[in-house]
Design a protein around this motif. Structure first.
Motif, PDB file in Angstrom:
ATOM      1  N   SER A 157       0.826  -1.098  -0.057  1.00  0.00           N
ATOM      2  CA  SER A 157       0.056   0.059  -0.086  1.00  0.00           C
ATOM      3  C   SER A 157       0.842   1.341   0.070  1.00  0.00           C
ATOM      4  O   SER A 157       0.438   2.477  -0.138  1.00  0.00           O
ATOM      5  N   LEU A 158       2.048   1.186   0.252  1.00  0.00           N
ATOM      6  CA  LEU A 158       3.116   2.209   0.300  1.00  0.00           C
ATOM      7  C   LEU A 158       4.108   2.312  -0.859  1.00  0.00           C
ATOM      8  O   LEU A 158       4.744   3.302  -1.098  1.00  0.00           O
ATOM      9  N   THR A 159       4.420   1.220  -1.505  1.00  0.00           N
ATOM     10  CA  THR A 159       4.883   1.093  -2.739  1.00  0.00           C
ATOM     11  C   THR A 159       4.659  -0.128  -3.434  1.00  0.00           C
ATOM     12  O   THR A 159       4.222  -1.072  -3.010  1.00  0.00           O
ATOM     13  N   ASP A 160       4.795   0.016  -4.780  1.00  0.00           N
ATOM     14  CA  ASP A 160       4.390  -1.211  -5.804  1.00  0.00           C
ATOM     15  C   ASP A 160       5.752  -1.929  -6.264  1.00  0.00           C
ATOM     16  O   ASP A 160       5.668  -2.824  -6.945  1.00  0.00           O
ATOM     17  N   VAL A 162       7.642  -4.360  -4.421  1.00  0.00           N
ATOM     18  CA  VAL A 162       7.899  -5.240  -3.005  1.00  0.00           C
ATOM     19  C   VAL A 162       8.112  -6.920  -3.548  1.00  0.00           C
ATOM     20  O   VAL A 162       7.170  -7.258  -4.512  1.00  0.00           O
ATOM     21  N   ARG A 163       8.902  -7.416  -3.075  1.00  0.00           N
ATOM     22  CA  ARG A 163       9.231  -8.934  -3.248  1.00  0.00           C
ATOM     23  C   ARG A 163       9.289  -9.535  -2.028  1.00  0.00           C
ATOM     24  O   ARG A 163       9.762  -8.914  -0.895  1.00  0.00           O
ATOM     25  N   LEU A 164       8.921 -10.816  -1.967  1.00  0.00           N
ATOM     26  CA  LEU A 164       9.279 -11.578  -0.808  1.00  0.00           C
ATOM     27  C   LEU A 164      10.226 -12.604  -1.010  1.00  0.00           C
ATOM     28  O   LEU A 164      10.079 -13.335  -1.872  1.00  0.00           O
ATOM     29  N   LEU A 165      11.232 -12.615   0.160  1.00  0.00           N
ATOM     30  CA  LEU A 165      12.186 -13.982  -0.012  1.00  0.00           C
ATOM     31  C   LEU A 165      12.034 -14.739   1.234  1.00  0.00           C
ATOM     32  O   LEU A 165      11.791 -14.381   2.402  1.00  0.00           O
ATOM     33  N   THR A 166      11.734 -16.113   0.985  1.00  0.00           N
ATOM     34  CA  THR A 166      11.561 -16.828   2.206  1.00  0.00           C
ATOM     35  C   THR A 166      12.548 -17.119   3.102  1.00  0.00           C
ATOM     36  O   THR A 166      12.419 -16.946   4.518  1.00  0.00           O
ATOM     37  N   ASN A 167      13.584 -17.080   2.710  1.00  0.00           N
ATOM     38  CA  ASN A 167      15.109 -17.360   3.487  1.00  0.00           C
ATOM     39  C   ASN A 167      14.925 -18.564   4.322  1.00  0.00           C
ATOM     40  O   ASN A 167      15.224 -18.477   5.577  1.00  0.00           O
ATOM     41  N   SER A 168      14.479 -19.612   3.784  1.00  0.00           N
ATOM     42  CA  SER A 168      13.975 -20.625   4.860  1.00  0.00           C
ATOM     43  C   SER A 168      13.810 -21.869   3.632  1.00  0.00           C
ATOM     44  O   SER A 168      13.562 -21.606   2.719  1.00  0.00           O
ATOM     45  N   GLU A 169      14.144 -23.137   4.255  1.00  0.00           N
ATOM     46  CA  GLU A 169      13.717 -24.531   3.458  1.00  0.00           C
ATOM     47  C   GLU A 169      12.322 -24.491   3.156  1.00  0.00           C
ATOM     48  O   GLU A 169      11.644 -25.242   2.581  1.00  0.00           O
ATOM     49  N   TYR A 170      11.373 -23.755   4.372  1.00  0.00           N
ATOM     50  CA  TYR A 170      10.019 -24.227   4.316  1.00  0.00           C
ATOM     51  C   TYR A 170       9.299 -23.012   3.583  1.00  0.00           C
ATOM     52  O   TYR A 170       9.884 -21.864   3.642  1.00  0.00           O
ATOM     53  N   LEU A 171       8.083 -23.097   3.133  1.00  0.00           N
ATOM     54  CA  LEU A 171       7.268 -22.041   2.521  1.00  0.00           C
ATOM     55  C   LEU A 171       5.913 -22.463   2.923  1.00  0.00           C
ATOM     56  O   LEU A 171       5.126 -23.062   2.757  1.00  0.00           O
ATOM     57  N   ASP A 172       5.810 -21.599   4.248  1.00  0.00           N
ATOM     58  CA  ASP A 172       4.321 -21.988   5.034  1.00  0.00           C
ATOM     59  C   ASP A 172       3.414 -20.739   4.874  1.00  0.00           C
ATOM     60  O   ASP A 172       2.635 -20.483   5.685  1.00  0.00           O
ATOM     61  N   ILE A 173       3.435 -20.264   3.509  1.00  0.00           N
ATOM     62  CA  ILE A 173       2.566 -19.417   3.345  1.00  0.00           C
ATOM     63  C   ILE A 173       1.278 -19.986   2.658  1.00  0.00           C
ATOM     64  O   ILE A 173       1.298 -20.774   1.627  1.00  0.00           O
ATOM     65  N   SER A 174       0.252 -19.775   3.355  1.00  0.00           N
ATOM     66  CA  SER A 174      -1.037 -20.537   2.925  1.00  0.00           C
ATOM     67  C   SER A 174      -1.695 -20.354   1.574  1.00  0.00           C
ATOM     68  O   SER A 174      -1.298 -19.205   1.252  1.00  0.00           O
ATOM     69  N   PRO A 175      -2.299 -21.138   1.064  1.00  0.00           N
ATOM     70  CA  PRO A 175      -2.746 -20.911  -0.392  1.00  0.00           C
ATOM     71  C   PRO A 175      -3.550 -19.429  -0.429  1.00  0.00           C
ATOM     72  O   PRO A 175      -3.376 -18.834  -1.491  1.00  0.00           O
ATOM     73  N   LYS A 176      -4.189 -19.253   0.876  1.00  0.00           N
ATOM     74  CA  LYS A 176      -4.973 -17.921   0.631  1.00  0.00           C
ATOM     75  C   LYS A 176      -4.019 -16.832   0.665  1.00  0.00           C
ATOM     76  O   LYS A 176      -4.387 -15.860  -0.300  1.00  0.00           O
ATOM     77  N   PHE A 177      -2.978 -16.737   1.386  1.00  0.00           N
ATOM     78  CA  PHE A 177      -2.234 -15.628   1.253  1.00  0.00           C
ATOM     79  C   PHE A 177      -1.276 -15.555  -0.073  1.00  0.00           C
ATOM     80  O   PHE A 177      -0.946 -14.666  -0.793  1.00  0.00           O
ATOM     81  N   GLN A 178      -0.831 -16.859  -0.629  1.00  0.00           N
ATOM     82  CA  GLN A 178      -0.269 -16.977  -1.956  1.00  0.00           C
ATOM     83  C   GLN A 178      -0.990 -16.570  -2.994  1.00  0.00           C
ATOM     84  O   GLN A 178      -0.412 -15.592  -3.699  1.00  0.00           O
ATOM     85  N   LYS A 179      -2.340 -16.612  -2.905  1.00  0.00           N
ATOM     86  CA  LYS A 179      -3.200 -15.951  -3.736  1.00  0.00           C
ATOM     87  C   LYS A 179      -3.153 -14.478  -3.661  1.00  0.00           C
ATOM     88  O   LYS A 179      -2.993 -13.721  -4.678  1.00  0.00           O
ATOM     89  N   ARG A 180      -3.295 -14.053  -2.627  1.00  0.00           N
ATOM     90  CA  ARG A 180      -3.215 -12.388  -2.383  1.00  0.00           C
ATOM     91  C   ARG A 180      -1.962 -11.917  -2.973  1.00  0.00           C
ATOM     92  O   ARG A 180      -2.009 -10.757  -3.575  1.00  0.00           O
ATOM     93  N   LEU A 181      -0.966 -12.562  -2.549  1.00  0.00           N
ATOM     94  CA  LEU A 181       0.438 -12.112  -3.052  1.00  0.00           C
ATOM     95  C   LEU A 181       0.173 -12.028  -4.716  1.00  0.00           C
ATOM     96  O   LEU A 181       0.836 -11.087  -5.170  1.00  0.00           O
ATOM     97  N   ASN A 182       0.020 -13.139  -5.345  1.00  0.00           N
ATOM     98  CA  ASN A 182      -0.092 -12.975  -6.673  1.00  0.00           C
ATOM     99  C   ASN A 182      -0.804 -12.044  -7.176  1.00  0.00           C
ATOM    100  O   ASN A 182      -0.725 -11.372  -8.321  1.00  0.00           O
ATOM    101  N   ASN A 183      -2.186 -12.109  -6.625  1.00  0.00           N
ATOM    102  CA  ASN A 183      -3.130 -10.898  -7.120  1.00  0.00           C
ATOM    103  C   ASN A 183      -2.441  -9.372  -7.088  1.00  0.00           C
ATOM    104  O   ASN A 183      -2.871  -8.579  -7.919  1.00  0.00           O
ATOM    105  N   ALA A 184      -1.739  -9.239  -5.949  1.00  0.00           N
ATOM    106  CA  ALA A 184      -0.900  -7.860  -5.686  1.00  0.00           C
ATOM    107  C   ALA A 184       0.046  -7.777  -6.517  1.00  0.00           C
ATOM    108  O   ALA A 184       0.903  -6.665  -6.640  1.00  0.00           O
ATOM    109  N   GLY A 185       0.610  -8.819  -7.484  1.00  0.00           N
ATOM    110  CA  GLY A 185       1.890  -8.944  -8.134  1.00  0.00           C
ATOM    111  C   GLY A 185       3.116  -8.694  -7.507  1.00  0.00           C
ATOM    112  O   GLY A 185       4.207  -8.115  -7.728  1.00  0.00           O
ATOM    113  N   ILE A 186       3.037  -9.596  -6.044  1.00  0.00           N
ATOM    114  CA  ILE A 186       4.297  -9.448  -5.265  1.00  0.00           C
ATOM    115  C   ILE A 186       4.876 -10.765  -5.518  1.00  0.00           C
ATOM    116  O   ILE A 186       4.456 -11.742  -5.167  1.00  0.00           O
ATOM    117  N   PRO A 187       6.212 -10.846  -6.061  1.00  0.00           N
ATOM    118  CA  PRO A 187       6.973 -12.198  -6.438  1.00  0.00           C
ATOM    119  C   PRO A 187       7.365 -12.924  -4.973  1.00  0.00           C
ATOM    120  O   PRO A 187       7.700 -12.147  -4.205  1.00  0.00           O
TER     121      PRO A 187
END
Length: 298
Positions: A157-160, A162-187
């Motif tokens: 909401s402050l800048t367009d 934005v990227r997210l780096l997990t820095n982990s062997e795990y990806l514990d982002i739920s499908p709901k939030f993965q969809k939100r990230l995708n819809n926002a264009g956040i890689p």
């Protein structure tokens, strides 16, 4: 216990109630990093948190009943009737009639060479504290959970940029939030930090183990924090399900004579303003606890 804003505020109030005060400060904690606080009323240009600590220490130096101790306390024992004992290495012991726990939290920052020099300059953990100054900038959010995804979406909401780096062997982002990230264009980059490019605390790029170079202006670390509750647990202080110390509106714990203030008491809203308020509340409640029965309204 603790020399950050909550502990210093509690010490000030207790001294002004004419109490003898020991402040145990090991010189660590969030307020020892390089960040500038711009949310604290009364400082139009903001104030470095280390500068705020210095001003507070100057203010407290005017009270000869406040004494600072720079030992790391390893054990506390006692109760509200007999008083409490704090012990450090080397056989050092101190006694007090009440105890205020302002021990803060341990942040889980990504570790790379000289990482501490970046904290508060180009590596942050709090959108409330530092989001405004990062409007329109290139931001990398580090974390592998829904909390990290939520922070990335809020920063969007402050800048367009934005990227997210997990820095982990795990990806514990739920499908709901993965969809939100995708819809926002956040890689989302599912990889670890290998190294960082930058100098003088200003980061310019993160290099992943996979060899990807992620340019950035700022990094927001959303890898969680652990409340420093070791001493609280030694006394049987109750913790909330989240792991933070459970307190009431006066900062009382379930153990008579033991109070807690600052970040160690809350999963969210870790603000200097809140810490100073809670330190004052804890001190006032502790002072009332020490009054003889004839001075109490109840």
């Amino acid at each position: 216990m603790g020399g950050g804003p909550a502990g210093l505020s509690a010490a000030l109030y207790l001294a002004r109630y004419n109490r003898e005060v020991l402040v145990f400060d090991n010189g660590r904690g969030r307020s020892t990093h390089h960040q500038t606080n711009r949310n604290y009323l009364g400082f139009p240009d903001g104030i470095a948190t280390v500068g705020l600590r210095e001003l507070a220490r100057q203010q407290l130096s005017r009270y000869n009943r406040i004494h600072f101790v720079h030992h790391l306390i390893e054990r506390v024992s006692g109760d509200g009737e007999q008083g409490f004992v704090a012990e450090a290495q080397g056989g050092h012991r101190w006694q007090g009639r009440v105890l205020v726990l302002a021990t803060g939290v341990l942040d889980h920052f990504p570790h790379f060479p000289h990482w501490e020099s970046y904290v508060g300059r180009s590596m942050f953990w709090c959108i409330t504290c530092d989001g405004y100054e990062n409007r329109g900038r290139n931001i990398l959010v580090v974390g592998h959970t829904d909390a990290a995804a939520g922070e990335a979406l809020q920063l969007h909401s402050l800048t367009d940029r934005v990227r997210l780096l997990t820095n982990s062997e795990y990806l514990d982002i739920s499908p709901k939030f993965q969809k939100r990230l995708n819809n926002a264009g956040i890689p989302v980059v599912h990889d670890h930090i290998r190294s960082v490019e930058g100098e003088d605390g200003m980061m310019v790029a993160v290099i992943t183990r996979g060899g990807e170079r992620l340019e950035l202006d700022s990094l927001f670390s959303i890898q969680g924090a652990t409340p420093e509750t070791r001493l609280a647990q030694q006394l049987g202080v109750e913790l909330a399900p989240s792991g933070w110390i459970r307190v009431d509106s006066e900062q009382k714990t379930n153990v008579p004579g033991v109070y807690a203030a600052g970040d160690v008491t809350s999963l969210h809203s870790h603000q200097v303003t809140a810490a100073v308020h809670e330190g004052a509340q804890a001190a006032s409640a502790a002072n009332y606890f020490l009054y003889p029965p004839e001075l109490k309204a109840d």
